[in-house]
Design a protein around this motif. Structure first.
Motif, PDB file in Angstrom:
ATOM      1  N   GLY A   1      -0.550   2.415   6.250  1.00  0.00           N
ATOM      2  CA  GLY A   1      -1.576   2.116   7.237  1.00  0.00           C
ATOM      3  C   GLY A   1      -1.174   0.988   8.162  1.00  0.00           C
ATOM      4  N   ALA A   2      -2.139   0.546   8.953  1.00  0.00           N
ATOM      5  CA  ALA A   2      -1.929  -0.542   9.911  1.00  0.00           C
ATOM      6  C   ALA A   2      -2.602  -1.793   9.352  1.00  0.00           C
ATOM      7  CB  ALA A   2      -2.528  -0.166  11.270  1.00  0.00           C
TER       8      ALA A   2
ATOM      9  N   SER B   1       3.837  -4.543  19.271  1.00  0.00           N
ATOM     10  CA  SER B   1       4.863  -3.512  19.388  1.00  0.00           C
ATOM     11  C   SER B   1       4.697  -2.771  20.709  1.00  0.00           C
ATOM     12  CB  SER B   1       4.738  -2.527  18.221  1.00  0.00           C
ATOM     13  OG  SER B   1       5.585  -1.414  18.414  1.00  0.00           O
ATOM     14  N   GLY B   2       5.825  -2.432  21.310  1.00  0.00           N
ATOM     15  CA  GLY B   2       5.761  -1.723  22.581  1.00  0.00           C
ATOM     16  C   GLY B   2       5.504  -0.240  22.434  1.00  0.00           C
TER      17      GLY B   2
ATOM     18  N   ASN C   1       5.040  -0.541   5.833  1.00  0.00           N
ATOM     19  CA  ASN C   1       4.035  -1.454   6.395  1.00  0.00           C
ATOM     20  C   ASN C   1       3.343  -2.254   5.301  1.00  0.00           C
ATOM     21  OD1 ASN C   1       4.735  -0.129   8.725  1.00  0.00           O
ATOM     22  ND2 ASN C   1       2.689   0.647   9.199  1.00  0.00           N
ATOM     23  N   VAL C   2       3.027  -1.573   4.219  1.00  0.00           N
ATOM     24  CA  VAL C   2       2.332  -2.215   3.100  1.00  0.00           C
ATOM     25  C   VAL C   2       3.216  -3.290   2.469  1.00  0.00           C
ATOM     26  CG1 VAL C   2       1.282  -1.842   0.838  1.00  0.00           C
ATOM     27  CG2 VAL C   2       0.968  -0.146   2.658  1.00  0.00           C
ATOM     28  N   ILE C   3       4.462  -2.944   2.207  1.00  0.00           N
ATOM     29  CA  ILE C   3       5.387  -3.891   1.571  1.00  0.00           C
ATOM     30  C   ILE C   3       5.621  -5.105   2.462  1.00  0.00           C
ATOM     31  CG2 ILE C   3       7.751  -4.222   0.747  1.00  0.00           C
ATOM     32  CD1 ILE C   3       7.725  -1.234  -0.075  1.00  0.00           C
ATOM     33  N   ARG C   4       5.821  -4.870   3.749  1.00  0.00           N
ATOM     34  CA  ARG C   4       6.091  -5.982   4.664  1.00  0.00           C
ATOM     35  C   ARG C   4       4.896  -6.928   4.755  1.00  0.00           C
ATOM     36  NH1 ARG C   4       8.644  -2.847   9.798  1.00  0.00           N
ATOM     37  NH2 ARG C   4       6.996  -1.343   9.294  1.00  0.00           N
TER      38      ARG C   4
ATOM     39  N   PRO D   1       0.661 -13.422   8.418  1.00  0.00           N
ATOM     40  CA  PRO D   1       0.684 -11.984   8.120  1.00  0.00           C
ATOM     41  C   PRO D   1       0.986 -11.139   9.344  1.00  0.00           C
ATOM     42  CG  PRO D   1      -1.568 -12.846   8.056  1.00  0.00           C
ATOM     43  CD  PRO D   1      -0.650 -14.027   8.143  1.00  0.00           C
ATOM     44  N   GLU D   2       0.702 -11.683  10.544  1.00  0.00           N
ATOM     45  CA  GLU D   2       0.996 -10.942  11.783  1.00  0.00           C
ATOM     46  C   GLU D   2       2.491 -10.736  11.990  1.00  0.00           C
ATOM     47  OE1 GLU D   2      -2.802 -13.301  12.304  1.00  0.00           O
ATOM     48  OE2 GLU D   2      -0.774 -13.710  11.582  1.00  0.00           O
ATOM     49  N   ALA D   3       3.318 -11.401  11.181  1.00  0.00           N
ATOM     50  CA  ALA D   3       4.780 -11.309  11.338  1.00  0.00           C
ATOM     51  C   ALA D   3       5.371 -10.097  10.630  1.00  0.00           C
ATOM     52  CB  ALA D   3       5.433 -12.586  10.804  1.00  0.00           C
ATOM     53  N   TRP D   4       4.549  -9.278  10.006  1.00  0.00           N
ATOM     54  CA  TRP D   4       5.069  -8.206   9.160  1.00  0.00           C
ATOM     55  C   TRP D   4       5.990  -7.233   9.878  1.00  0.00           C
ATOM     56  CZ3 TRP D   4       4.009  -3.075  10.199  1.00  0.00           C
ATOM     57  CH2 TRP D   4       2.959  -2.819  11.085  1.00  0.00           C
ATOM     58  N   LEU D   5       5.737  -6.968  11.162  1.00  0.00           N
ATOM     59  CA  LEU D   5       6.532  -5.972  11.879  1.00  0.00           C
ATOM     60  C   LEU D   5       7.912  -6.503  12.286  1.00  0.00           C
ATOM     61  CD1 LEU D   5       6.369  -3.063  12.801  1.00  0.00           C
ATOM     62  CD2 LEU D   5       5.397  -3.835  14.972  1.00  0.00           C
TER      63      LEU D   5
END
Length: 285
Positions: free
Chosen positions: A174-175, A183-184, A228-231, A242-246
């Motif tokens: 999920g997001a 993200s672009g 996404n979940v792991i990051r 937490p916003e740094a996950w991507l």
């Protein structure tokens, strides 16, 4: 240096010490003061850490598990309170070994059709073999209910057939939270962040915490889920934004290992490790 000797001279007059004695006294005073001052790296001008570790992040600090004392508490009540705190002290380390699913058919629309590719099955087999070779006393294998995670867990379980197997919707992809920087080319609808984010945060709180006081030995749990979940879990566990996950990238069937110490400190041993695979078998997308 001039001020140093001036202080020494004053001490010889006031206390009747020899010059050598005065030098020793002043030296001790200066050393003691310097020892109380923090030492900083040459590149920073901060006098305090920009971020301090929250030891009670899981709300399991011993004093957090005991009813607070009243201001009028007697010495006997204070002693009993300390004994209760001691009874809640964690003794073991929890190891959470997260595995991203193998490569899958990501162009399919329905989850039931988003199965592992042949390469994905090979990757799952290699990570299962790797986990078996590590030979830790694993306590459980838990996975997402999505097809690609289930299939990956099935293959891993063949290498660890005696391990308890569980599934949960909480670990579905999920997001988790709007990434920063944005993200672009990946822009879910805002409502997806609301629904997925609450679920993934609930999963973090359910699975990430220090060992209970009744746990004597270190534990090793395998969790098969999604990038996404792991990051997001890694950022939350390390108390990063937490916003740094991507900003993190994970290979398929890679190992991300988080450990939680009894005192509440958290670290990682590996992040997206795939060195056990031949280079030609490694993939991200």
């Amino acid at each position: 240096m001039k001020k140093f000797f001036e202080k020494c001279y004053k001490i010889t007059k006031v206390y009747g010490l020899t010059v050598a004695g005065a030098v020793a006294v002043v030296g001790i005073i200066i050393y003691d003061r310097a020892r109380q001052q923090p030492v900083y790296s040459s590149w920073t001008t901060n006098y305090d850490p920009s971020v301090k570790w929250d030891y009670n992040w899981d709300r399991r600090q011993p004093d957090n598990l005991v009813k607070p004392l009243k201001e009028s508490a007697t010495d006997e009540e204070k002693l009993k309170h300390l004994e209760k705190e001691e009874q809640n002290v964690s003794k073991a380390t929890r190891h959470i070994i997260m595995i991203r699913h193998g490569q899958y058919f990501d162009t399919e629309k329905l989850d039931k059709d988003r199965k592992l590719t042949e390469l994905g099955r090979e990757q799952a087999n290699m990570v299962g073999k790797r986990l078996a070779e590590l030979n830790y006393p694993y306590t459980q294998l838990i996975c997402s209910t999505m097809t690609r995670a289930r299939e990956t867990a099935d293959i891993i379980h063949k290498h660890l057939p005696d391990l308890e197997r569980k599934e949960t919707d909480l670990l579905r992809e999920g997001a988790p939270i709007p990434p920063e920087p944005p993200s672009g080319n990946w822009k879910p609808e805002a409502e997806q962040f609301y629904s997925d984010g609450a679920r993934i945060e609930a999963a973090f709180r359910k699975f990430f915490y220090r060992a209970g006081a009744d746990q004597v030995n270190d534990s090793y749990e395998i969790m098969v889920c999604h990038a996404n979940v792991i990051r997001y879990f890694v950022c939350r566990a390390l108390q990063f934004p937490p916003e740094a996950w991507l900003r993190i990238s994970l290979n398929h069937a890679s190992i991300t290992w988080v450990y939680i110490r009894p005192n509440g400190r958290v670290g990682i041993r590996t992040l997206g490790e795939a060195g056990f695979m031949p280079a030609k078998k490694v993939s991200v997308l």
